[in-house]
Structure formats: C-alpha cells, structure tokens
Design a protein around this motif. Structure first.
Motif, PDB file in Angstrom:
ATOM      1  N   ASP A  72       0.885  -1.163   0.000  1.00 20.43           N
ATOM      2  CA  ASP A  72       0.000   0.000   0.000  1.00 20.43           C
ATOM      3  C   ASP A  72       0.921   1.210   0.000  1.00 20.43           C
ATOM      4  O   ASP A  72       1.693   1.399   0.939  1.00 20.43           O
ATOM      5  CB  ASP A  72      -0.875  -0.047   1.261  1.00 20.43           C
ATOM      6  CG  ASP A  72      -1.854   1.118   1.371  1.00 20.43           C
ATOM      7  OD1 ASP A  72      -1.460   2.264   1.045  1.00 20.43           O
ATOM      8  OD2 ASP A  72      -2.996   0.901   1.817  1.00 20.43           O
ATOM      9  N   HIS A  85      -0.128   2.905   6.165  1.00 18.55           N
ATOM     10  CA  HIS A  85      -0.471   1.486   6.223  1.00 18.55           C
ATOM     11  C   HIS A  85       0.778   0.760   6.685  1.00 18.55           C
ATOM     12  O   HIS A  85       1.763   0.692   5.969  1.00 18.55           O
ATOM     13  CB  HIS A  85      -0.901   0.990   4.844  1.00 18.55           C
ATOM     14  CG  HIS A  85      -1.279  -0.454   4.860  1.00 18.55           C
ATOM     15  ND1 HIS A  85      -0.359  -1.469   4.693  1.00 18.55           N
ATOM     16  CD2 HIS A  85      -2.471  -1.058   5.067  1.00 18.55           C
ATOM     17  CE1 HIS A  85      -0.986  -2.625   4.788  1.00 18.55           C
ATOM     18  NE2 HIS A  85      -2.254  -2.408   5.013  1.00 18.55           N
ATOM     19  N   GLY A 138       0.666  -4.548   8.729  1.00 21.76           N
ATOM     20  CA  GLY A 138      -0.533  -5.322   8.387  1.00 21.76           C
ATOM     21  C   GLY A 138      -0.231  -6.814   8.407  1.00 21.76           C
ATOM     22  O   GLY A 138       0.795  -7.262   7.892  1.00 21.76           O
ATOM     23  N   MET A 150      -3.218   2.035  10.742  1.00 25.69           N
ATOM     24  CA  MET A 150      -3.403   3.164   9.832  1.00 25.69           C
ATOM     25  C   MET A 150      -2.615   4.381  10.328  1.00 25.69           C
ATOM     26  O   MET A 150      -3.190   5.410  10.682  1.00 25.69           O
ATOM     27  CB  MET A 150      -4.899   3.477   9.697  1.00 25.69           C
ATOM     28  CG  MET A 150      -5.199   4.319   8.487  1.00 25.69           C
ATOM     29  SD  MET A 150      -6.872   4.140   7.864  1.00 25.69           S
ATOM     30  CE  MET A 150      -7.871   4.650   9.227  1.00 25.69           C
ATOM     31  N   THR A 162      -6.831  -0.047   9.724  1.00 26.79           N
ATOM     32  CA  THR A 162      -7.450   0.070   8.401  1.00 26.79           C
ATOM     33  C   THR A 162      -8.727  -0.758   8.395  1.00 26.79           C
ATOM     34  O   THR A 162      -8.937  -1.573   9.291  1.00 26.79           O
ATOM     35  CB  THR A 162      -6.534  -0.522   7.302  1.00 26.79           C
ATOM     36  OG1 THR A 162      -6.407  -1.933   7.526  1.00 26.79           O
ATOM     37  CG2 THR A 162      -5.176   0.136   7.289  1.00 26.79           C
ATOM     38  N   GLU A 200      -9.022   5.551   1.964  1.00 31.45           N
ATOM     39  CA  GLU A 200      -8.375   4.336   1.484  1.00 31.45           C
ATOM     40  C   GLU A 200      -8.764   4.162   0.024  1.00 31.45           C
ATOM     41  O   GLU A 200      -9.955   4.037  -0.293  1.00 31.45           O
ATOM     42  CB  GLU A 200      -8.817   3.134   2.328  1.00 31.45           C
ATOM     43  CG  GLU A 200      -8.184   3.132   3.715  1.00 31.45           C
ATOM     44  CD  GLU A 200      -8.931   2.253   4.711  1.00 31.45           C
ATOM     45  OE1 GLU A 200      -9.974   2.712   5.243  1.00 31.45           O
ATOM     46  OE2 GLU A 200      -8.502   1.124   4.977  1.00 31.45           O
ATOM     47  N   THR A 233      -3.431   4.449   1.420  1.00 33.68           N
ATOM     48  CA  THR A 233      -4.161   4.781   2.640  1.00 33.68           C
ATOM     49  C   THR A 233      -3.550   6.032   3.250  1.00 33.68           C
ATOM     50  O   THR A 233      -2.325   6.115   3.384  1.00 33.68           O
ATOM     51  CB  THR A 233      -4.046   3.616   3.654  1.00 33.68           C
ATOM     52  OG1 THR A 233      -4.585   2.454   3.042  1.00 33.68           O
ATOM     53  CG2 THR A 233      -4.796   3.914   4.933  1.00 33.68           C
TER      54      THR A 233
END
Ligand code: FRU
Length: 500
Positions: free
Chosen positions: A282, A287, A290, A306, A325, A458, A469
């Motif tokens: 991303d 971001h 994750g 986020m 997110t 996003e 994002t």
C-alpha cells in the motif's frame, strides 16, 4: 408544578443529548465511525488476529496509560462481522520478561501444545517479550519469543510457565513471530523478523522451535529494520502461491514506514521468491504492520495499522491515538506474466452501507461538484468511479474553511497520488504534507473505490492492484466532494454509498 417538572426533565434530557453529540462532533472530530480505534490511549500494530467459533479476535499493541508509545500490552477487541468491534479487557500485560510486543495467535485444533483443558483445544498466542532494562544495558538478547494460551474463547490468557519458548541467539531485533500451521509437514511454522531479514522456525508443539532457514538479506527494501512478517498461501489457478509480507521502518518510498511483499514458494523449510522485484503493498503513507487472520479457511483477511512511525505519536487526536485500516481481502492478479497482490475492502463492508446512490456518467470539465447529489451527513462513505478515462483527475474532499484532501491520478507519471499539503492540520510534523505516489500497474480505463471515514481515505484502484491509505486532519468536517480535471475527463459511472 407539573409543567415545571416537565420543562425541567426536558432541559436535563436535552442537555444530555447535546452533550453527547457535542462529544462526537466537536471534541472528537477525527474519531472514525467504522474503523477500529481504542476508546482512549495509544495503539499500534494489530496482533494475534484469529477467527474462532464465529468471533474475530483482534489484539493490538497498546499502552493503557498514555497517548504515546510506552510499555506495551496486548489490547483486545472482538467482532462478529469485522466491522463492529467491541473493546475487551487487556489480554496480556508486561512482566519480568518485558513488554508484550507484536505477535500472532492460532487455534491449536489438535492441542499440539497440550495446554487445552477438558478435551477442548486452546487458542495460543506467540509474541515477543521485550526487556527494556536489557536494551538499556546494551545487551543484544533482550527480545525473546513467548507464549500464552486461553481455554475460555480468548477471554483470559495464561502465560506459559516456561517462557521464553524461543530464546534470542544474540540478534538485537528479534521479534514479531507470525505462526501458521503447515499441514503438509504437520508442523507449525514461524516467520520471525531478525534484523534485516526473516528467519523461519518450525515446531511440532508450539513450545520447541528449530531454525529452518533465512530469507531476505539480499532481497527487497532495506532502508530500515524488518518487522511484522506474515507468510501464507493463496490459491491461484489451482496452484498454491506463497506470499511473504514484511514491514520495514524507515525507508518507505513515500517516507517513514511501509510494507513490502514477496511472491514465491514455500516448502515447509525455505521461502523462494519468484523474482527480485520489491513490491509494496500500500503506497499510501498510513499502512503499516498489516498481518492476516489465522483460521479463516481460504479467505485471507488483512488489517493494518493506519499510521506511520514518522508522526504517529504526534497526530492531533485525543484521547486516543491511531486507528486500524478496514479489513481487506487479499488475492493475486497476473500483470504481464507477474503476480501481484490485490487488496479490496471485505464484502462485509457493503452490508453496512446504505443503498447505492447512482450518480451515473459524469463528464468533468475542470470541476464537478458532487455534493448536491449526495446525502452527505458525515464524511463516511465509499465513492466508486467506473471506467474513467486515464487522464489527469482528482477527487477533492473539501470543507467550509477550504481544507482540501486530494486523491488523484497523474497521467504523465502514470501514478496515483494523495496530496494532503492543504488538508488542514499538517504542521505537527514536517513530512506530513508531502505528496505520496503509487505506480499504476494496470492499463486502460480506471476503476477505483475510495473509502472515507472522517479523517482517513483508502483508495483501491484497478481491482485492488494499487492501494493508498492516508489519514488527515481537516480543521472543519468535510462537507463537499469535487471531481476535478485540468484537461477534462469522462467517467462512465459514479456511485456513492453512505455508511450506516
Ligand atoms: C512495529 C513494531 C514491532 C514491535 C512493536 C512494538 O510497528 O515496532 O516490530 O513488536 O511495533 O510496539
């Protein structure tokens, strides 16, 4: 007298109601409506994402005494639909082995660890404990992997009596274990961030781990330390393709922290990448870390933090800091013979949206004000553009005082971008207003979905091949949406959906 009492009761009720909306609208203008945020205090990485008995568990890096990073705990939230989250009590707190850093959780279906009770299989969490004193003393073995288990559906957790389960061999950054079941070898595999690369371990019982291999010294981006790996297969055209996610900080193409990934093969021992390309998951500034849920069958659902380490601790939110997110479903797509990850908002999200408002085809000459066409009570919506010409254009979220959050496509460089240079409060950190770019991997007409939730956007472009994002902090709520294009652009279909 009766009237007087009635008026008094009315006064009390009205004051309570307005106090409450006041909190929502004035004091917490950046609190998202459908992204998870803790009620108060500091949060970073999602941890221990696991689905079990109809409940999604999300743990997270949490400091319950402040709005900046501090002695880490695992906060805990649960959800039945991945959208409505309920904050639970803290799952894990620091002890003599140290703070509770990032890690993962699994459902140990066959009770391989032997810690299940009454013939019931336990949930097991594997995480790093970070010994702060050890770090201060200049040691190089202050991060070790530990374990905890729950026999009551994740409500309470007991730390394993013989922690750590994986001792540090003398590597300063030795953390963030992500554990998965490898059915072919009937064993657990752990991907661990070890300095500038990933080390894989395996275990039959989650308690004894042996090293299998290392990956990454000469692959990918090395602008910063590697963190939060995740390894998983995705079925693609009848074949299993393995994906390895690795976050790194700093050194992101757009500054600060981000996540890269590798596509390849994993045989239970070694990960072999299919090529040498550094792929970024991303490209937006916000971001990080994750990872995906375990125990969701063939679905691969990812949640990211986020924010960005470059400014996460100084963003103007109070009394909490950071949001997650929206959960994203991962898949693969072939572009000119190479595979890339796609991420798209989980299907559950559309269930929470109002009926779509078809705006239809739009011919943008300079600018087109979408605002009169939409039911726009708060900046929580999804906007879909279908079959837009690949010409310069932007989506601008605007307000009464002229703050502009801009998300666009630049034809010359063939890039999507986020520009928050005029998005409101930006001066808490010098890099915050910088434009972020993302290469476009697809060609032809542009299809995109933009999801906005008060203080974040996003972007999912081209079927999820490019994502961006970004968080932002407008001085007044967003009340207008524009489509802009210097040379004009034709969009076949525009659909707006408000969130419930
Ligand atoms: C990533 C990270 C992890 C670590 C945790 C500490 O954001 O730095 O590597 O475990 O945060 O909070």
């Amino acid at each position: 007298m009766k009237n007087l009492l009635l008026a008094f009761a009315c006064f009390i009720i009205c004051s309570l109601v307005s106090a409450q909306t006041g909190t929502e609208q004035n004091n917490e203008p950046y609190r998202p409506k459908f992204h998870f945020t803790p009620k108060a205090h500091w949060m970073n990485d999602p941890n221990g994402l696991v689905f079990h008995n109809g409940v999604y568990h999300m743990f997270y890096q949490y400091y319950p005494e402040g709005r900046v990073w501090g002695p880490m705990h695992w906060g805990h939230a649960t959800s039945k639909d991945l959208i409505n989250w309920e904050e639970q009590k803290i799952a894990l707190s620091p002890d003599s082995l140290g703070y509770i850093f990032s890690g993962s959780a699994v459902f140990d279906e066959f009770n391989t660890c032997g810690l299940g009770k009454n013939h019931k299989a336990p949930l097991v969490a594997i995480f790093t404990q970070h010994n702060n004193e050890g770090e201060k003393a200049g040691l190089n073995n202050f991060q070790n992997q530990c374990m905890a288990y729950s026999n009551d559906e994740g409500k309470t957790w007991t730390k394993y009596a013989r922690n750590p389960v994986l001792k540090n061999p003398g590597i300063k950054d030795f953390r963030d274990p992500k554990v998965l079941w490898y059915p072919l070898g009937k064993k657990w595999v752990m991907a661990l961030a070890t300095g500038d690369h990933v080390t894989f371990y395996s275990s039959r019982d989650l308690k004894n781990w042996s090293k299998e291999s290392e990956f990454g010294q000469s692959n990918g981006a090395h602008g910063g330390v590697w963190e939060c790996p995740d390894l998983f297969p995705i079925d693609y055209n009848g074949k299993q393709v393995w994906v390895l996610l690795v976050s790194f900080n700093p050194g992101a193409p757009n500054g600060g922290s981000t996540t890269q990934y590798f596509i390849g093969d994993f045989d239970g021992k070694e990960f072999k990448p299919s090529d040498t390309e550094t792929r970024i998951m991303d490209y937006g500034p916000d971001h990080y870390a994750g990872v995906t849920f375990s125990n969701t069958g063939h679905r691969r659902i990812l949640i990211g933090w986020m924010s960005n380490w470059q400014y996460a601790q100084v963003v103007p939110t109070d009394p909490w800091r950071s949001a997650m997110t929206i959960p994203r479903e991962l898949d693969l797509k072939d572009v000119d013979g190479k595979l890339y990850l796609t991420s798209n908002p989980i299907a559950e999200l559309s269930g929470r949206m109002k009926e779509p408002k078809q705006i239809g085809s739009v011919n943008v000459k300079k600018e087109y004000d979408l605002s009169p066409k939409i039911d726009f009570r708060s900046a929580t919506f999804s906007l879909q553009l279908a079959d837009a010409e690949a010409k310069d254009f932007s989506i601008v979220l605007d307000n009464e005082v002229g703050d502009e959050m801009v998300i666009g496509y630049d034809k010359k460089s063939n890039q999507y971008y986020i520009d928050r240079s005029k998005s409101g409060k930006i001066d808490f950190e010098t890099g915050f207003g910088k434009r972020s770019f993302a290469p476009r991997l697809a060609s032809g007409l542009i299809n995109l979905t933009l999801i906005a939730d008060m203080a974040s956007v996003e972007l999912f472009a081209d079927g999820g091949l490019t994502e961006m994002t970004g968080i932002f902090f407008p001085r007044q709520p967003v009340t207008k949406i524009w489509l802009k294009s210097t040379d004009g652009v034709k969009i076949k279909d525009v659909v707006y959906r408000r969130m419930e």
